[in-house]
Design a protein around this motif. Structure first.
Motif, PDB file in Angstrom:
ATOM      1  N   ARG A  37     -33.822 -24.522 -21.280  1.00 16.53           N
ATOM      2  CA  ARG A  37     -32.556 -24.222 -20.602  1.00 16.53           C
ATOM      3  C   ARG A  37     -31.373 -24.852 -21.337  1.00 16.53           C
ATOM      4  N   ASP A  38     -31.556 -26.061 -21.848  1.00 16.28           N
ATOM      5  CA  ASP A  38     -30.497 -26.723 -22.621  1.00 16.28           C
ATOM      6  C   ASP A  38     -30.179 -25.931 -23.890  1.00 16.28           C
ATOM      7  N   LEU A  39     -31.218 -25.414 -24.532  1.00 19.58           N
ATOM      8  CA  LEU A  39     -31.018 -24.625 -25.746  1.00 19.58           C
ATOM      9  C   LEU A  39     -30.250 -23.346 -25.427  1.00 19.58           C
ATOM     10  N   GLU A  40     -30.638 -22.679 -24.377  1.00 23.91           N
ATOM     11  CA  GLU A  40     -29.953 -21.445 -23.986  1.00 23.91           C
ATOM     12  C   GLU A  40     -28.498 -21.724 -23.608  1.00 23.91           C
ATOM     13  N   ALA A  41     -28.279 -22.850 -22.955  1.00 18.81           N
ATOM     14  CA  ALA A  41     -26.902 -23.193 -22.568  1.00 18.81           C
ATOM     15  C   ALA A  41     -26.048 -23.441 -23.809  1.00 18.81           C
ATOM     16  N   GLU A  42     -26.638 -24.105 -24.809  1.00 22.56           N
ATOM     17  CA  GLU A  42     -25.886 -24.368 -26.045  1.00 22.56           C
ATOM     18  C   GLU A  42     -25.594 -23.073 -26.787  1.00 22.56           C
ATOM     19  N   LEU A  43     -26.550 -22.145 -26.788  1.00 17.81           N
ATOM     20  CA  LEU A  43     -26.349 -20.878 -27.479  1.00 17.81           C
ATOM     21  C   LEU A  43     -25.475 -19.924 -26.684  1.00 17.81           C
ATOM     22  N   GLY A  44     -25.408 -20.122 -25.385  1.00 20.47           N
ATOM     23  CA  GLY A  44     -24.611 -19.235 -24.543  1.00 20.47           C
ATOM     24  C   GLY A  44     -25.268 -17.905 -24.278  1.00 20.47           C
ATOM     25  N   ALA A  46     -29.353 -16.015 -22.986  1.00 19.14           N
ATOM     26  CA  ALA A  46     -30.750 -16.196 -22.588  1.00 19.14           C
ATOM     27  C   ALA A  46     -31.670 -15.813 -23.740  1.00 19.14           C
ATOM     28  N   LEU A  47     -32.687 -16.614 -23.945  1.00 20.12           N
ATOM     29  CA  LEU A  47     -33.683 -16.332 -24.982  1.00 20.12           C
ATOM     30  C   LEU A  47     -34.967 -15.784 -24.365  1.00 20.12           C
ATOM     31  N   LEU A  48     -35.196 -16.086 -23.103  1.00 22.81           N
ATOM     32  CA  LEU A  48     -36.432 -15.697 -22.432  1.00 22.81           C
ATOM     33  C   LEU A  48     -36.117 -15.070 -21.074  1.00 22.81           C
ATOM     34  N   TRP A  49     -36.888 -14.016 -20.739  1.00 19.41           N
ATOM     35  CA  TRP A  49     -36.903 -13.496 -19.377  1.00 19.41           C
ATOM     36  C   TRP A  49     -38.058 -14.161 -18.659  1.00 19.41           C
ATOM     37  N   ARG A  50     -37.783 -14.704 -17.496  1.00 23.42           N
ATOM     38  CA  ARG A  50     -38.808 -15.418 -16.744  1.00 23.42           C
ATOM     39  C   ARG A  50     -39.015 -14.736 -15.399  1.00 23.42           C
ATOM     40  N   THR A  51     -40.252 -14.561 -15.033  1.00 24.96           N
ATOM     41  CA  THR A  51     -40.593 -14.169 -13.659  1.00 24.96           C
ATOM     42  C   THR A  51     -41.634 -15.161 -13.178  1.00 24.96           C
ATOM     43  N   SER A  52     -42.040 -15.025 -11.983  1.00 20.51           N
ATOM     44  CA  SER A  52     -43.058 -15.940 -11.456  1.00 20.51           C
ATOM     45  C   SER A  52     -44.406 -15.728 -12.130  1.00 20.51           C
ATOM     46  N   ARG A  53     -44.570 -14.555 -12.769  1.00 22.63           N
ATOM     47  CA  ARG A  53     -45.878 -14.246 -13.375  1.00 22.63           C
ATOM     48  C   ARG A  53     -45.844 -14.108 -14.893  1.00 22.63           C
ATOM     49  N   SER A  54     -44.684 -13.960 -15.490  1.00 21.58           N
ATOM     50  CA  SER A  54     -44.669 -13.683 -16.927  1.00 21.58           C
ATOM     51  C   SER A  54     -43.429 -14.258 -17.593  1.00 21.58           C
ATOM     52  N   VAL A  55     -43.516 -14.353 -18.917  1.00 21.26           N
ATOM     53  CA  VAL A  55     -42.398 -14.778 -19.762  1.00 21.26           C
ATOM     54  C   VAL A  55     -42.305 -13.768 -20.896  1.00 21.26           C
ATOM     55  N   ALA A  56     -41.088 -13.346 -21.233  1.00 18.19           N
ATOM     56  CA  ALA A  56     -40.887 -12.400 -22.322  1.00 18.19           C
ATOM     57  C   ALA A  56     -39.629 -12.781 -23.090  1.00 18.19           C
ATOM     58  N   LEU A  57     -39.585 -12.379 -24.337  1.00 15.56           N
ATOM     59  CA  LEU A  57     -38.418 -12.646 -25.174  1.00 15.56           C
ATOM     60  C   LEU A  57     -37.316 -11.641 -24.899  1.00 15.56           C
ATOM     61  N   ALA A  60     -32.074 -11.356 -27.911  1.00 15.85           N
ATOM     62  CA  ALA A  60     -31.539 -12.539 -28.584  1.00 15.85           C
ATOM     63  C   ALA A  60     -32.656 -13.509 -28.943  1.00 15.85           C
ATOM     64  N   GLY A  61     -33.635 -13.639 -28.034  1.00 14.86           N
ATOM     65  CA  GLY A  61     -34.769 -14.530 -28.295  1.00 14.86           C
ATOM     66  C   GLY A  61     -35.601 -14.054 -29.471  1.00 14.86           C
ATOM     67  N   THR A  62     -35.786 -12.721 -29.573  1.00 12.56           N
ATOM     68  CA  THR A  62     -36.549 -12.165 -30.687  1.00 12.56           C
ATOM     69  C   THR A  62     -35.862 -12.478 -32.015  1.00 12.56           C
ATOM     70  N   ALA A  63     -34.536 -12.282 -32.060  1.00 14.81           N
ATOM     71  CA  ALA A  63     -33.794 -12.569 -33.284  1.00 14.81           C
ATOM     72  C   ALA A  63     -33.813 -14.062 -33.591  1.00 14.81           C
ATOM     73  N   PHE A  64     -33.641 -14.895 -32.578  1.00  8.76           N
ATOM     74  CA  PHE A  64     -33.604 -16.344 -32.792  1.00  8.76           C
ATOM     75  C   PHE A  64     -34.958 -16.873 -33.246  1.00  8.76           C
ATOM     76  N   LEU A  65     -36.041 -16.256 -32.773  1.00 11.86           N
ATOM     77  CA  LEU A  65     -37.385 -16.703 -33.142  1.00 11.86           C
ATOM     78  C   LEU A  65     -37.611 -16.609 -34.640  1.00 11.86           C
ATOM     79  N   VAL A  66     -37.133 -15.538 -35.265  1.00 11.57           N
ATOM     80  CA  VAL A  66     -37.304 -15.365 -36.717  1.00 11.57           C
ATOM     81  C   VAL A  66     -36.655 -16.517 -37.455  1.00 11.57           C
ATOM     82  N   ARG A  67     -35.395 -16.809 -37.077  1.00  6.62           N
ATOM     83  CA  ARG A  67     -34.666 -17.888 -37.758  1.00  6.62           C
ATOM     84  C   ARG A  67     -35.276 -19.254 -37.436  1.00  6.62           C
ATOM     85  N   ALA A  68     -35.705 -19.458 -36.202  1.00  7.33           N
ATOM     86  CA  ALA A  68     -36.276 -20.748 -35.810  1.00  7.33           C
ATOM     87  C   ALA A  68     -37.543 -21.038 -36.612  1.00  7.33           C
TER      88      ALA A  68
END
Length: 300
Positions: A37-44, A46-57, A60-68
């Motif tokens: 959450r701190d990372l997402e706040a700094e980037l301004g 969301a990098l991940l979609w969250r539900t009670s059952r799943s997590v998805a990129l 923006a998260g997909t693009a950031f993952l390559v660079r990370a």
């Protein structure tokens, strides 16, 4: 943003599970979630979609993952390179020497060093002994090899290997019939010598002759020990040379050891203190292969 933010994000992106990522990282899940959450706040964004059952990129998260991933890989590569340099497993080693030094065991040592440390580039710099201390001080060389070290308390000197001095005579010389020759027996002979103004070793040999009761009659002076044997073969005089030079068999030269008290041609290693890791590794190889040196001492 810190590297841990990238590592935490990549771990979650790889497993698409905060629980699995926390187990992989060895942290508890709440701090992991907070770091994301701190990372997402700094980037301004969301990098991940969250539900009670799943997590998805997110996109923006997909693009950031390559660079990370790229950044973390580069950091790991840089860390490995730094560790290798710090341990002396990579880098360069600049050696200052005269050509005659290579007639001894140094060539074998360089080959063994290359086999043990293949990622270290060894560069040889042939130079007169008088220039070697200045090359060390100017950081043009890391380690020098010479037979009579200078009086320089800012440099360290260790004996690399011992070597005797013998006499090179023209083939057919009357003294060549002897198994060994006393230094005093050369008192009437013309000499060829290393150049006195360049070589402390040449001065040392002249002083040995004076101690034996005569001043050598020097007819020719040269820069390199290897050149001495050519002058001897030409009949211009006799020469005091290290064993490694005398061992280079030539039919027009007779080489005989000196009898009784005799000068020596011990080779010393000279370096700055503190020595770098690559230099220390070469000195360690020198100790392993030749039984010395065990440590540095101030130049005498």
């Amino acid at each position: 943003m810190e590297l841990r933010h990238l590592r935490y994000f990549v771990a979650v992106a790889d497993s698409l599970s905060f629980t699995a990522a926390a187990e992989r990282l060895g942290v508890s899940q709440p701090p992991l979630s907070q770091q994301i959450r701190d990372l997402e706040a700094e980037l301004g964004t969301a990098l991940l979609w969250r539900t009670s059952r799943s997590v998805a990129l997110t996109p923006a998260g997909t693009a950031f993952l390559v660079r990370a991933r790229r950044i973390l890989a580069e950091v790991e590569e840089a860390s490995g390179e730094a560790r290798a340099v710090g341990a002396g497993r990579t880098g360069t080693l600049d050696l200052g020497l005269t050509g005659s030094i290579l007639a001894g065991p140094l060539g074998r040592l360089i080959r063994c060093f290359g086999e043990r440390y293949p990622d270290v580039l060894v560069r040889l710099h042939e130079m007169p002994p008088g220039e070697q201390p200045a090359a060390l001080h100017a950081h043009r060389t890391d380690l020098c090899f010479l037979r009579r070290p200078p009086d320089d308390p800012t440099l360290r000197v260790v004996r690399a290997w011992p070597e005797a001095v013998g006499v090179a005579l023209p083939a057919g010389h009357p003294l060549a019939d002897r198994a060994a020759i006393a230094l005093g027996d050369l008192s009437g002979e013309p000499f060829v010598s290393l150049r006195l103004r360049d070589s402390r070793f040449a001065t040392y040999l002249r002083e040995a002759c004076l101690a034996a009761g005569f001043a050598p009659r020097i007819m020719q002076q040269v820069v390199e020990s290897a050149s001495l044997v050519n002058l001897v073969a030409a009949g211009l005089g006799v020469a005091l040379v290290p064993d490694s030079i005398g061992a280079l068999k030539r039919p027009d030269i007779a080489y005989r050891p000196l009898a009784g008290p005799a000068p020596v041609a011990d080779v010393c290693a000279l370096y700055r203190a503190p020595a770098g890791a690559v230099t220390e590794n070469f000195l360690g190889l020198l100790r392993d292969e030749l039984g010395g040196p065990s440590g540095g001492s101030a130049a005498p």
